[in-house]
Design an enzyme around this catalytic site. Sequence first.
Site, PDB file in Angstrom:
ATOM      1  N   ASP A 282       0.835  -1.207   0.000  1.00 39.61           N
ATOM      2  CA  ASP A 282       0.000   0.000   0.000  1.00 39.61           C
ATOM      3  C   ASP A 282       0.868   1.254   0.000  1.00 39.61           C
ATOM      4  OD1 ASP A 282      -2.345   1.421  -0.008  1.00 39.61           O
ATOM      5  OD2 ASP A 282      -2.804   1.098   2.119  1.00 39.61           O
TER       6      ASP A 282
ATOM      7  N   GLY B  43       0.020   5.478  -4.408  1.00 42.84           N
ATOM      8  CA  GLY B  43      -0.562   6.759  -4.800  1.00 42.84           C
ATOM      9  C   GLY B  43       0.066   7.897  -4.013  1.00 42.84           C
ATOM     10  N   ARG B  44       0.203   7.708  -2.697  1.00 40.59           N
ATOM     11  CA  ARG B  44       0.792   8.770  -1.865  1.00 40.59           C
ATOM     12  C   ARG B  44       2.251   9.009  -2.222  1.00 40.59           C
ATOM     13  NH1 ARG B  44      -1.194   6.077   3.449  1.00 40.59           N
ATOM     14  NH2 ARG B  44      -1.776   4.513   1.891  1.00 40.59           N
ATOM     15  N   TRP B  45       2.965   7.942  -2.560  1.00 45.03           N
ATOM     16  CA  TRP B  45       4.375   8.077  -2.963  1.00 45.03           C
ATOM     17  C   TRP B  45       4.458   8.992  -4.185  1.00 45.03           C
ATOM     18  CZ3 TRP B  45       7.279   7.248  -7.289  1.00 45.03           C
ATOM     19  CH2 TRP B  45       8.679   7.145  -7.128  1.00 45.03           C
TER      20      TRP B  45
ATOM     21  N   HIS C  31       2.557   3.236  -8.968  1.00 38.82           N
ATOM     22  CA  HIS C  31       2.359   1.809  -9.246  1.00 38.82           C
ATOM     23  C   HIS C  31       3.563   1.257 -10.013  1.00 38.82           C
ATOM     24  CE1 HIS C  31      -1.579   2.279  -7.631  1.00 38.82           C
ATOM     25  NE2 HIS C  31      -2.113   2.878  -8.680  1.00 38.82           N
TER      26      HIS C  31
ATOM     27  N   SER D 259      -7.493  -5.622  -4.940  1.00 38.20           N
ATOM     28  CA  SER D 259      -8.596  -6.211  -4.171  1.00 38.20           C
ATOM     29  C   SER D 259      -9.888  -6.159  -4.984  1.00 38.20           C
ATOM     30  CB  SER D 259      -8.780  -5.443  -2.856  1.00 38.20           C
ATOM     31  OG  SER D 259      -9.293  -4.143  -3.112  1.00 38.20           O
TER      32      SER D 259
ATOM     33  N   ARG E  14     -12.236   1.775  -8.194  1.00 38.43           N
ATOM     34  CA  ARG E  14     -11.398   2.955  -8.487  1.00 38.43           C
ATOM     35  C   ARG E  14     -11.749   3.488  -9.878  1.00 38.43           C
ATOM     36  NH1 ARG E  14      -5.430   2.404  -5.764  1.00 38.43           N
ATOM     37  NH2 ARG E  14      -6.214   1.768  -3.708  1.00 38.43           N
TER      38      ARG E  14
ATOM     39  N   LEU F 199      11.109 -20.667  -4.826  1.00 38.23           N
ATOM     40  CA  LEU F 199      10.186 -19.731  -4.162  1.00 38.23           C
ATOM     41  C   LEU F 199       8.846 -19.803  -4.886  1.00 38.23           C
ATOM     42  CD1 LEU F 199       9.750 -17.141  -2.232  1.00 38.23           C
ATOM     43  CD2 LEU F 199      10.156 -15.827  -4.297  1.00 38.23           C
TER      44      LEU F 199
ATOM     45  N   ARG G 147       1.990  -4.828   6.247  1.00 41.15           N
ATOM     46  CA  ARG G 147       1.275  -3.807   5.488  1.00 41.15           C
ATOM     47  C   ARG G 147       2.092  -2.530   5.500  1.00 41.15           C
ATOM     48  NH1 ARG G 147      -4.947  -2.462   4.572  1.00 41.15           N
ATOM     49  NH2 ARG G 147      -4.676  -0.682   3.195  1.00 41.15           N
TER      50      ARG G 147
ATOM     51  N   SER H 163      -8.189  -4.661   5.157  1.00 40.15           N
ATOM     52  CA  SER H 163      -8.784  -4.382   3.841  1.00 40.15           C
ATOM     53  C   SER H 163      -9.224  -5.657   3.115  1.00 40.15           C
ATOM     54  CB  SER H 163      -7.823  -3.553   2.980  1.00 40.15           C
ATOM     55  OG  SER H 163      -7.545  -2.323   3.588  1.00 40.15           O
TER      56      SER H 163
ATOM     57  N   GLU I  77       1.371 -13.345  12.221  1.00 39.20           N
ATOM     58  CA  GLU I  77       1.947 -12.175  12.894  1.00 39.20           C
ATOM     59  C   GLU I  77       1.732 -10.989  11.956  1.00 39.20           C
ATOM     60  OE1 GLU I  77       3.271 -11.988  15.939  1.00 39.20           O
ATOM     61  OE2 GLU I  77       2.755 -14.102  16.197  1.00 39.20           O
TER      62      GLU I  77
HETATM   63  C1  IPE Z   1      -5.472  -2.678  -0.055  1.00 33.62           C
HETATM   64  O1  IPE Z   1      -5.114  -1.358  -0.316  1.00 33.62           O
HETATM   65  C2  IPE Z   1      -5.480  -3.465  -1.309  1.00 33.62           C
HETATM   66  C3  IPE Z   1      -4.181  -3.711  -1.913  1.00 33.62           C
HETATM   67  C4  IPE Z   1      -3.028  -3.351  -1.420  1.00 33.62           C
HETATM   68  C5  IPE Z   1      -4.213  -4.429  -3.143  1.00 33.62           C
HETATM   69  P1  IPE Z   1      -6.206  -0.212  -0.496  1.00 33.62           P
HETATM   70  O2  IPE Z   1      -5.465   1.056  -0.634  1.00 33.62           O
HETATM   71  O3  IPE Z   1      -7.147  -0.558  -1.584  1.00 33.62           O
HETATM   72  O4  IPE Z   1      -6.995  -0.301   0.878  1.00 33.62           O
HETATM   73  P2  IPE Z   1      -7.875   0.762   1.661  1.00 33.62           P
HETATM   74  O5  IPE Z   1      -8.893   1.267   0.698  1.00 33.62           O
HETATM   75  O6  IPE Z   1      -6.966   1.841   2.127  1.00 33.62           O
HETATM   76  O7  IPE Z   1      -8.447  -0.007   2.807  1.00 33.62           O
HETATM   77  C1  IPE Z   2      -1.472   0.235  -3.398  1.00 34.99           C
HETATM   78  O1  IPE Z   2      -1.296   1.587  -3.426  1.00 34.99           O
HETATM   79  C2  IPE Z   2      -1.814  -0.345  -4.749  1.00 34.99           C
HETATM   80  C3  IPE Z   2      -3.178  -0.864  -4.850  1.00 34.99           C
HETATM   81  C4  IPE Z   2      -4.055  -0.868  -3.923  1.00 34.99           C
HETATM   82  C5  IPE Z   2      -3.576  -1.403  -6.143  1.00 34.99           C
HETATM   83  P1  IPE Z   2      -2.515   2.613  -3.426  1.00 34.99           P
HETATM   84  O2  IPE Z   2      -2.893   2.882  -4.849  1.00 34.99           O
HETATM   85  O3  IPE Z   2      -3.602   2.149  -2.566  1.00 34.99           O
HETATM   86  O4  IPE Z   2      -1.823   3.894  -2.814  1.00 34.99           O
HETATM   87  P2  IPE Z   2      -2.445   4.915  -1.771  1.00 34.99           P
HETATM   88  O5  IPE Z   2      -2.960   4.119  -0.613  1.00 34.99           O
HETATM   89  O6  IPE Z   2      -3.546   5.642  -2.480  1.00 34.99           O
HETATM   90  O7  IPE Z   2      -1.310   5.816  -1.405  1.00 34.99           O
HETATM   91 MG    MG Z   3      -4.058   2.407  -0.594  1.00 34.56          MG
END
Ligand code: IPE
Ligand code: IPE
Ligand code: MG
Length: 240
Positions: A16, A19-21, A33, A61, A67, A127, A187, A195, A206
């Site tokens: 996760d 997007g913020r990165w 991504h 997910s 999205r 692996l 996470r 999620s 764990e």
């Molecule tokens: C969880 O991340 C799903 C994946 C990493 C694939 P999200 O960014 O979709 O989760 P929420 O919406 O913050 O719970």
């Molecule tokens: C995880 O990063 C990738 C997926 C869930 C597909 P995000 O896209 O959720 O990034 P944030 O949480 O918006 O920063």
């Molecule tokens: Mg996210």
Amino acid sequence: MEENIRIPSHVSIIMDGNGRWAQKRGLHRSAGHVEGVESVRACIEAAVETGVKYLSLYAFSEENWNRPESEVSDLMNLMAKSMLNELSAMLGNGIRFIVLGHRSRLDAELNARIDECMERTKDNDRLTLVVFLSYSGKWDILQAAKRFAVELADHPERREELLSCGPEIFDGYLVTKDIPDPDLIIRTSGEMRMSNYLLWQGAYSELLFTDVLWPDFRKDEFRKAVEAYSKRDRRYGKVK
Ligand code: IPE
Ligand code: IPE
Ligand code: MG
């Protein structure tokens, strides 16, 4: 890395923060991504080097279908492209590649590519890399329950046997049936929730939450997580 540490057999990651990165750098979310794929590569290498046997990644997910269409298609295209780019490395490095999730929601071309990668890597055993795509824990438990119900209806003579089954038997109906439960679920990005990830299989995993955003989660971070895991005391409800 310290020596003589207890290595988890199965490490699972909720990747996760892409997007913020990107947003922090004034870039489009999709750039996050793309950079995240480098972290996938780094963690695969680190998993092989540390002796982890199963690495699983939550890549998309069931909820992520909600999205914007353009982000969903960017992600699907990136998935297809990365699979093709990485196939020869997976073959060379003994990696068995598996995709689990609600596959009928993926487009035919992507499904064909997934099938090809799975088929060509199926005999590798260094692996196992599991990518959860269009996956959710509730979806998995529900599809398992439905298949169980159909079996029960089709085989009245097995009613007693099926209705007295324990969790080990039900495990066999989940899409993860051939994969051991995760020892460690990581996470990234500071969020502290599941999620809808491995709700059944993660019952005794764990959990490790880190503020590091997924595109910054590289080999050192992976090794640190394995070290932290090795210090955990897993009691499974017993008294020690
Ligand atoms: C969880 O991340 C799903 C994946 C990493 C694939 P999200 O960014 O979709 O989760 P929420 O919406 O913050 O719970
Ligand atoms: C995880 O990063 C990738 C997926 C869930 C597909 P995000 O896209 O959720 O990034 P944030 O949480 O918006 O920063
Ligand atoms: Mg996210």
